[in-house]
Design an enzyme around this catalytic site. Structure first.
Site, PDB file in Angstrom:
ATOM      1  N   ARG A   1      -7.801 -11.283   9.205  1.00  0.00           N
ATOM      2  CA  ARG A   1      -7.090 -10.143   9.794  1.00  0.00           C
ATOM      3  C   ARG A   1      -7.089 -10.302  11.313  1.00  0.00           C
ATOM      4  O   ARG A   1      -8.096 -10.716  11.887  1.00  0.00           O
ATOM      5  CB  ARG A   1      -7.774  -8.835   9.423  1.00  0.00           C
ATOM      6  CG  ARG A   1      -7.977  -8.631   7.926  1.00  0.00           C
ATOM      7  CD  ARG A   1      -8.960  -7.503   7.688  1.00  0.00           C
ATOM      8  NE  ARG A   1      -9.242  -7.249   6.283  1.00  0.00           N
ATOM      9  CZ  ARG A   1     -10.214  -7.848   5.593  1.00  0.00           C
ATOM     10  NH1 ARG A   1     -10.988  -8.755   6.170  1.00  0.00           N
ATOM     11  NH2 ARG A   1     -10.416  -7.555   4.331  1.00  0.00           N
TER      12      ARG A   1
ATOM     13  N   HIS B   1       0.839  -1.203   0.000  1.00  0.00           N
ATOM     14  CA  HIS B   1       0.000   0.000   0.000  1.00  0.00           C
ATOM     15  C   HIS B   1       0.871   1.248   0.000  1.00  0.00           C
ATOM     16  O   HIS B   1       1.932   1.282   0.631  1.00  0.00           O
ATOM     17  CB  HIS B   1      -0.905   0.000   1.237  1.00  0.00           C
ATOM     18  CG  HIS B   1      -1.939  -1.094   1.203  1.00  0.00           C
ATOM     19  ND1 HIS B   1      -3.033  -1.032   0.379  1.00  0.00           N
ATOM     20  CD2 HIS B   1      -2.023  -2.275   1.868  1.00  0.00           C
ATOM     21  CE1 HIS B   1      -3.767  -2.128   0.550  1.00  0.00           C
ATOM     22  NE2 HIS B   1      -3.176  -2.900   1.442  1.00  0.00           N
TER      23      HIS B   1
HETATM   24  C1  LIG Z   1      -7.861 -10.457   3.729  1.00  0.00           C
HETATM   25  C2  LIG Z   1      -6.548  -9.785   4.031  1.00  0.00           C
HETATM   26  C3  LIG Z   1      -5.946  -8.943   3.089  1.00  0.00           C
HETATM   27  C4  LIG Z   1      -4.763  -8.303   3.388  1.00  0.00           C
HETATM   28  N1  LIG Z   1      -4.135  -7.577   2.421  1.00  0.00           N
HETATM   29  C5  LIG Z   1      -2.974  -6.951   2.697  1.00  0.00           C
HETATM   30  C6  LIG Z   1      -2.284  -6.237   1.691  1.00  0.00           C
HETATM   31  O1  LIG Z   1      -2.658  -6.241   0.529  1.00  0.00           O
HETATM   32  N2  LIG Z   1      -1.182  -5.541   2.046  1.00  0.00           N
HETATM   33  C7  LIG Z   1      -0.720  -5.510   3.314  1.00  0.00           C
HETATM   34  O2  LIG Z   1       0.240  -4.813   3.569  1.00  0.00           O
HETATM   35  N3  LIG Z   1      -1.303  -6.253   4.281  1.00  0.00           N
HETATM   36  C8  LIG Z   1      -2.409  -6.980   3.991  1.00  0.00           C
HETATM   37  N4  LIG Z   1      -3.011  -7.734   4.937  1.00  0.00           N
HETATM   38  C9  LIG Z   1      -2.404  -7.812   6.256  1.00  0.00           C
HETATM   39  C10 LIG Z   1      -1.230  -8.777   6.296  1.00  0.00           C
HETATM   40  O3  LIG Z   1      -1.547  -9.984   5.634  1.00  0.00           O
HETATM   41  C11 LIG Z   1      -0.908  -9.065   7.765  1.00  0.00           C
HETATM   42  O4  LIG Z   1      -0.729  -7.838   8.419  1.00  0.00           O
HETATM   43  C12 LIG Z   1       0.333  -9.887   7.953  1.00  0.00           C
HETATM   44  O5  LIG Z   1       0.331 -11.038   7.143  1.00  0.00           O
HETATM   45  C13 LIG Z   1       0.424 -10.287   9.418  1.00  0.00           C
HETATM   46  O6  LIG Z   1       1.575 -11.042   9.585  1.00  0.00           O
HETATM   47  P1  LIG Z   1       1.909 -11.648  11.006  1.00  0.00           P
HETATM   48  O7  LIG Z   1       3.282 -12.202  10.900  1.00  0.00           O
HETATM   49  O8  LIG Z   1       1.628 -10.661  12.072  1.00  0.00           O
HETATM   50  O9  LIG Z   1       0.822 -12.796  11.222  1.00  0.00           O
HETATM   51  P2  LIG Z   1       0.765 -14.296  10.672  1.00  0.00           P
HETATM   52  O10 LIG Z   1       1.174 -14.393   9.274  1.00  0.00           O
HETATM   53  O11 LIG Z   1      -0.589 -14.829  11.014  1.00  0.00           O
HETATM   54  O12 LIG Z   1       1.853 -15.053  11.524  1.00  0.00           O
HETATM   55  C14 LIG Z   1       1.678 -15.359  12.889  1.00  0.00           C
HETATM   56  C15 LIG Z   1       2.294 -16.720  13.140  1.00  0.00           C
HETATM   57  O13 LIG Z   1       2.316 -16.987  14.528  1.00  0.00           O
HETATM   58  C16 LIG Z   1       2.183 -18.379  14.696  1.00  0.00           C
HETATM   59  N5  LIG Z   1       1.749 -18.649  16.052  1.00  0.00           N
HETATM   60  C17 LIG Z   1       0.593 -18.272  16.634  1.00  0.00           C
HETATM   61  N6  LIG Z   1       0.543 -18.710  17.902  1.00  0.00           N
HETATM   62  C18 LIG Z   1       1.695 -19.372  18.138  1.00  0.00           C
HETATM   63  C19 LIG Z   1       2.225 -20.063  19.266  1.00  0.00           C
HETATM   64  N7  LIG Z   1       1.546 -20.148  20.426  1.00  0.00           N
HETATM   65  N8  LIG Z   1       3.428 -20.649  19.151  1.00  0.00           N
HETATM   66  C20 LIG Z   1       4.129 -20.577  17.993  1.00  0.00           C
HETATM   67  N9  LIG Z   1       3.674 -19.932  16.880  1.00  0.00           N
HETATM   68  C21 LIG Z   1       2.476 -19.338  16.956  1.00  0.00           C
HETATM   69  C22 LIG Z   1       1.138 -18.757  13.649  1.00  0.00           C
HETATM   70  O14 LIG Z   1       1.172 -20.124  13.336  1.00  0.00           O
HETATM   71  C23 LIG Z   1       1.508 -17.853  12.485  1.00  0.00           C
HETATM   72  O15 LIG Z   1       2.335 -18.514  11.548  1.00  0.00           O
HETATM   73  C24 LIG Z   1      -4.177  -8.442   4.659  1.00  0.00           C
HETATM   74  C25 LIG Z   1      -4.761  -9.312   5.581  1.00  0.00           C
HETATM   75  C26 LIG Z   1      -5.915  -9.998   5.260  1.00  0.00           C
HETATM   76  C27 LIG Z   1      -6.493 -10.984   6.212  1.00  0.00           C
END
Ligand SMILES: Cc1cc2nc3c(=O)[nH]c(=O)nc-3n(C[C@H](O)[C@H](O)[C@H](O)COP(=O)(O)OP(=O)(O)OC[C@H]3O[C@@H](n4cnc5c(N)ncnc54)[C@H](O)[C@@H]3O)c2cc1C
Length: 497
Positions: free
Chosen positions: A323, A61
């Protein structure tokens, strides 16, 4: 100094433990390897990029959505800039498509003008208001019933899987350990400060924990006695079209946003597909990624308001992402309760865009929390380039085949993915361990037949390269076995073997 990846043993101690192998945790781990630190990332799934980071819009974005001064606004704009420098070196496919917010009428043009002002306040470069003619000249398949648009030249698209794998691989190359199939089940706190993390693979002593557990980050915080935020899953469904639709759209097309979400978009992927979605529906179960008939009908109706002639007959798959909504902004900073616990939580959109900037911010947060940071000599900022056979011209393809005959064996016919690429994806430092792990890294199974043809062959290659029986190969999650023992087949189908 190379780290490790996989379902191996935990070290007894680590200077920092990052919980969660999504794009956020992996970008943070990479950033931490710039310093003299032992960095351990713990992921409960067999691979990185299996949570929200595997099912999103893949958009970098530009940064005009968030309110000025918020973490979202700051980290989005910085993250988009960082990708422009980082992507190629880390092997992250990125295309500078720009993006458009399409306005249907004069009222929406006012909103578009407000977005431009907000974007300028956030430091987004080059924003312009386009009239209807200019918009239709750039995007001939957009509805002629439009009034104009906001053009953001710094908007771009990336491969979200390879972004996560790229950060993870580079973290490993710089010494990080990533232990998979390891769920954090407890956090020891003594005198208000963290002393250890307890997992399904044992206990690791540490003073600093980064909570990047996505949808489960609220639960992880509570393991350390911190209930300062809760996560509400918000589902978004998608439909993906085959590459055969060609240039349906040239750039990312957003509708004018409402209060809840950016709305249903029509956008290209870096690999030449087009998708529509997502909607935004609050749900209770953080693991419910089902698509629904109502949801898919809603996104078709929404997308048609921008591009009326959708090629629905070329749809190859539907999927949903969740999300991790914790409020309006990201939850970034030290726990208000527990010393040594820092949060990169509630990272909803634009979390993919912001990830490398979140990595930088978390280093500062950890330093303020007392982590000693001494820069490490020899940080290697890039990963070795991996040839993509499909993208090369004939002479370059012939040269690869001459050097390695496995480039001459096409395993995935839809996407022209060779055995050499699949083997490299398995043997790399952050190597695929599952069929979907191969798909996310090299696209074998991501095409029109969705793995119907190449799935069994990828399974056999995984078994051979990992030195495991073919019956031990999994599709994606820890218990997603492709083959069942005979007795279990009977039980599963309600028949007697
Ligand atoms: C529909 C949708 C569209 C989106 N589009 C965009 C976009 O176009 N551009 C953009 O910038 N962002 C976008 N986003 C947001 C973006 O995808 C997220 O902000 C980002 O992927 C989050 O990453 P994360 O590492 O925080 O979470 P995650 O990818 O969910 O990673 C968290 C990890 O923690 C692990 N975990 C959880 N609990 C434990 C535990 N107790 N022990 C060990 N491991 C654990 C899980 O297994 C997981 O792998 C979108 C999100 C959605 C849902």
């Amino acid at each position: 100094m190379t780290g490790t990846f996989g379902a191996g043993p935990l070290p007894a101690t680590a200077d920092v433990v990052v919980i969660g192998g999504g794009v956020v945790g992996c970008a943070i781990a990479r950033e931490l390897t710039r310093f003299e630190l032992s960095v351990l990332l713990i992921e409960r799934a067999p691979d990185v990029a299996t949570g929200t980071s595997k099912a999103n819009s893949g958009i970098l974005h530009a940064g005009f959505d968030a309110d000025p001064g918020t973490w979202k606004a700051k980290l989005n704009v910085r993250g988009a800039r960082l990708y422009a420098d980082l992507a190629e070196g880390l092997g992250i496919p990125r295309k500078a498509t720009g993006s458009l917010v399409v306005a249907k009428d004069a009222g929406q043009m006012d909103t578009v003008a407000d977005l431009r002002q907000r974007g300028r306040d956030n430091g987004v470069p080059g924003l312009e208001i386009w009239n209807r003619d200019r918009l239709l000249a750039h995007e001939p398949n957009v509805s002629p019933e439009v009034a104009g648009a906001l053009w953001a030249p710094s908007g771009a698209i990336v491969c979200p899987f390879l972004a996560t794998v790229g950060f993870a691989e580079n973290a490993i190359r710089n010494g990080a350990r990533i232990v998979t199939e390891c769920a954090v089940t407890g956090i020891d706190v003594v005198g208000g400060a963290i002393t250890a993390v307890c997992t399904t693979r044992g206990r690791v002593a540490t003073r600093f924990v980064v909570n990047a557990a996505g949808l489960h980050s609220g639960a992880v915080a509570r393991l350390a006695g911190d209930d300062s935020f809760t996560i509400r899953p918000r589902r978004g469904e998608y439909i993906l079209f085959d590459r055969s639709v060609g240039q349906l759209v040239n750039t990312v097309l957003f509708p004018t946003p409402d209060k809840v979400s950016k709305g249903i978009l029509v956008a290209p992927t870096v690999h030449g597909n087009v998708f529509i979605g997502p909607d935004a529906v609050d749900i209770d179960d953080p693991d419910d990624r089902e698509t629904t008939a109502g949801g898919l009908a809603g996104i078709v109706a929404g997308a048609r308001r921008i591009v009326p002639a959708l090629p629905l007959g070329t749809a190859i798959t539907e999927f949903a992402g969740l999300r991790a909504a914790a409020g309006k902004d990201f939850v970034i900073g030290p726990s208000p309760v527990t010393r040594g616990l820092v949060h990169a939580a509630g990272i909803q959109s634009p979390g993919l865009t912001s990830a490398p900037a979140i990595g930088e911010a978390m280093v500062e947060v950890l330093a303020e929390a007392g982590l000693k940071l001494r820069p490490r000599a020899g940080f290697v900022p890039v990963n070795p380039a991996k040839p993509r056979f499909h993208d090369l011209d004939r002479p370059a393809q012939a040269a690869l085949v001459a050097a390695d005959p496995l480039y001459g064996r096409v395993i995935c016919r839809c996407e022209t993915i060779t055995e050499a690429e699949i083997v490299a994806a398995i043997l790399s430092p952050c190597g695929a361990r599952t069929v979907d792990g191969v798909k996310r890294r090299v696209r074998a199974g991501a095409g029109r037949c969705q793995g119907g043809f190449c799935g069994p062959r990828v399974t056999a290659i995984l078994a051979r390269e990992l030195g495991i029986p073919v019956t031990a190969v999994r599709k994606d999650s820890a218990d997603s076995w492709l083959f069942l023992p005979r007795a279990d087949i009977g039980a599963a189908e309600g028949i007697h073997a």
